[in-house]
Design an enzyme around this catalytic site. Structure first.
Site, PDB file in Angstrom:
ATOM      1  N   HIS A 124      20.298  35.267  80.353  1.00 33.90           N
ATOM      2  CA  HIS A 124      19.119  34.404  80.253  1.00 33.90           C
ATOM      3  C   HIS A 124      18.465  34.252  81.611  1.00 33.90           C
ATOM      4  O   HIS A 124      19.127  34.307  82.649  1.00 33.90           O
ATOM      5  CB  HIS A 124      19.477  33.026  79.682  1.00 33.90           C
ATOM      6  CG  HIS A 124      20.594  32.341  80.399  1.00 33.90           C
ATOM      7  ND1 HIS A 124      21.917  32.643  80.159  1.00 33.90           N
ATOM      8  CD2 HIS A 124      20.593  31.386  81.354  1.00 33.90           C
ATOM      9  CE1 HIS A 124      22.686  31.893  80.934  1.00 33.90           C
ATOM     10  NE2 HIS A 124      21.911  31.123  81.681  1.00 33.90           N
ATOM     11  N   HIS A 136      16.076  31.592  83.820  1.00 35.45           N
ATOM     12  CA  HIS A 136      15.598  30.207  83.940  1.00 35.45           C
ATOM     13  C   HIS A 136      14.160  30.250  84.469  1.00 35.45           C
ATOM     14  O   HIS A 136      13.898  30.900  85.499  1.00 35.45           O
ATOM     15  CB  HIS A 136      16.424  29.437  84.973  1.00 35.45           C
ATOM     16  CG  HIS A 136      17.870  29.290  84.633  1.00 35.45           C
ATOM     17  ND1 HIS A 136      18.426  28.091  84.235  1.00 35.45           N
ATOM     18  CD2 HIS A 136      18.898  30.179  84.661  1.00 35.45           C
ATOM     19  CE1 HIS A 136      19.727  28.251  84.023  1.00 35.45           C
ATOM     20  NE2 HIS A 136      20.039  29.510  84.281  1.00 35.45           N
TER      21      HIS A 136
HETATM   22  P1  AMP Z   1      23.793  29.494  83.682  1.00 39.64           P
HETATM   23  O1  AMP Z   1      24.697  30.211  82.719  1.00 39.64           O
HETATM   24  O2  AMP Z   1      24.516  29.051  84.915  1.00 39.64           O
HETATM   25  O3  AMP Z   1      22.548  30.243  84.006  1.00 39.64           O
HETATM   26  O4  AMP Z   1      23.347  28.121  83.020  1.00 39.64           O
HETATM   27  C1  AMP Z   1      23.271  27.892  81.640  1.00 39.64           C
HETATM   28  C2  AMP Z   1      22.146  26.924  81.404  1.00 39.64           C
HETATM   29  O5  AMP Z   1      22.128  26.613  80.031  1.00 39.64           O
HETATM   30  C3  AMP Z   1      22.249  25.607  82.169  1.00 39.64           C
HETATM   31  O6  AMP Z   1      21.061  25.376  82.891  1.00 39.64           O
HETATM   32  C4  AMP Z   1      22.492  24.563  81.078  1.00 39.64           C
HETATM   33  O7  AMP Z   1      21.888  23.341  81.384  1.00 39.64           O
HETATM   34  C5  AMP Z   1      21.889  25.234  79.864  1.00 39.64           C
HETATM   35  N1  AMP Z   1      22.462  24.890  78.587  1.00 39.64           N
HETATM   36  C6  AMP Z   1      23.772  24.770  78.266  1.00 39.64           C
HETATM   37  N2  AMP Z   1      23.914  24.505  76.953  1.00 39.64           N
HETATM   38  C7  AMP Z   1      22.660  24.467  76.428  1.00 39.64           C
HETATM   39  C8  AMP Z   1      22.135  24.252  75.118  1.00 39.64           C
HETATM   40  N3  AMP Z   1      22.934  24.008  74.082  1.00 39.64           N
HETATM   41  N4  AMP Z   1      20.793  24.279  74.956  1.00 39.64           N
HETATM   42  C9  AMP Z   1      19.974  24.507  76.008  1.00 39.64           C
HETATM   43  N5  AMP Z   1      20.400  24.722  77.269  1.00 39.64           N
HETATM   44  C10 AMP Z   1      21.730  24.709  77.471  1.00 39.64           C
END
Ligand code: AMP
Length: 144
Positions: free
Chosen positions: A105, A107
Site C-alpha cells: 500500500h 500512504h
Molecule cells: P504500514 O504497513 O506501516 O505502511 O502501515 C499500515 C497502515 O494501515 C497504518 O497507517 C495504519 O494506521 C493503517 N491501518 C491499519 N489497520 C487499518 C484498517 N483496518 N483500516 C484502515 N487503515 C488501517
C-alpha cells in the site's frame, strides 16, 4: 533471507474481499483506496492493489505501473478536496522498513505549511471524522 510469502489473512486482504469494513474513497479493477484509521494527518488515504503483493519487493512491475497512476489520481483529489499545500507519499517494506500490514500500500498524506505529521499507527480517528473526509475526497476523485 527471502521474505515470507503473501499472507492471505492480512487485514487489507479482508477489507479487499469485503470481510471487514473500510471508509472507501475509490475502487476500480486495479486498486482500492480508503481512509487510514490512524491518520498521520487529516485526509490520510491508503491506496492498494487488488492483486496480492506483500510489498514493493514482490510486486508485479506491470501492476505497479497501473497502481502508481491510481496513486497520482487520488493524490490530486486529496490535495484538491482538502486544499492541502502539499502531500507526503510513503510506502514501507518489511518490519525493519516500518511495514505493519503485509499487503502492498501507498500512504497519501496531505500536508499544510507548519502542520507536523502525527506519529505512524498511533491514534485512531473517530468514524464520523473519517467519513466526512472520505466524502470530500471521493467527490473530488470524480472530478479528476
Ligand atoms: P504500514 O504497513 O506501516 O505502511 O502501515 C499500515 C497502515 O494501515 C497504518 O497507517 C495504519 O494506521 C493503517 N491501518 C491499519 N489497520 C487499518 C484498517 N483496518 N483500516 C484502515 N487503515 C488501517
Amino acid at each position: 533471507m527471502p521474505a515470507p510469502a503473501y499472507d492471505e489473512t492480512n487485514i487489507f486482504a479482508k477489507i479487499l474481499c469485503g470481510e471487514l469494513p473500510c471508509h472507501k474513497v475509490y475502487e476500480d479493477d486495479v486498486a482500492m483506496a480508503f481512509m487510514d484509521v490512524m491518520p498521520q494527518a487529516d485526509g490520510h488515504v491508503l491506496v492498494l492493489p487488488k492483486s496480492p503483493a506483500r510489498n514493493i519487493l514482490d510486486a508485479d512491475p506491470a501492476m505497479l505501473g497501473k497502481l502508481i497512476a491510481r496513486v497520482q489520481k487520488i493524490a490530486l483529489a486529496v490535495k484538491e478536496a482538502l486544499a492541502a499545500d502539499g502531500l507526503t507519499i510513503l510506502q514501507y517494506n518489511e518490519p525493519a522498513g516500518g511495514q505493519t500490514v503485509f499487503h502492498l500500500h501507498f500512504h497519501i498524506i496531505p500536508r499544510w505549511e507548519d502542520v507536523e505529521l502525527r506519529p505512524h499507527t498511533r491514534a485512531p480517528e473517530k468514524a464520523e471524522v473519517l467519513e466526512a473526509l472520505r466524502a470530500k475526497i471521493a467527490a473530488a476523485i470524480t472530478q479528476i
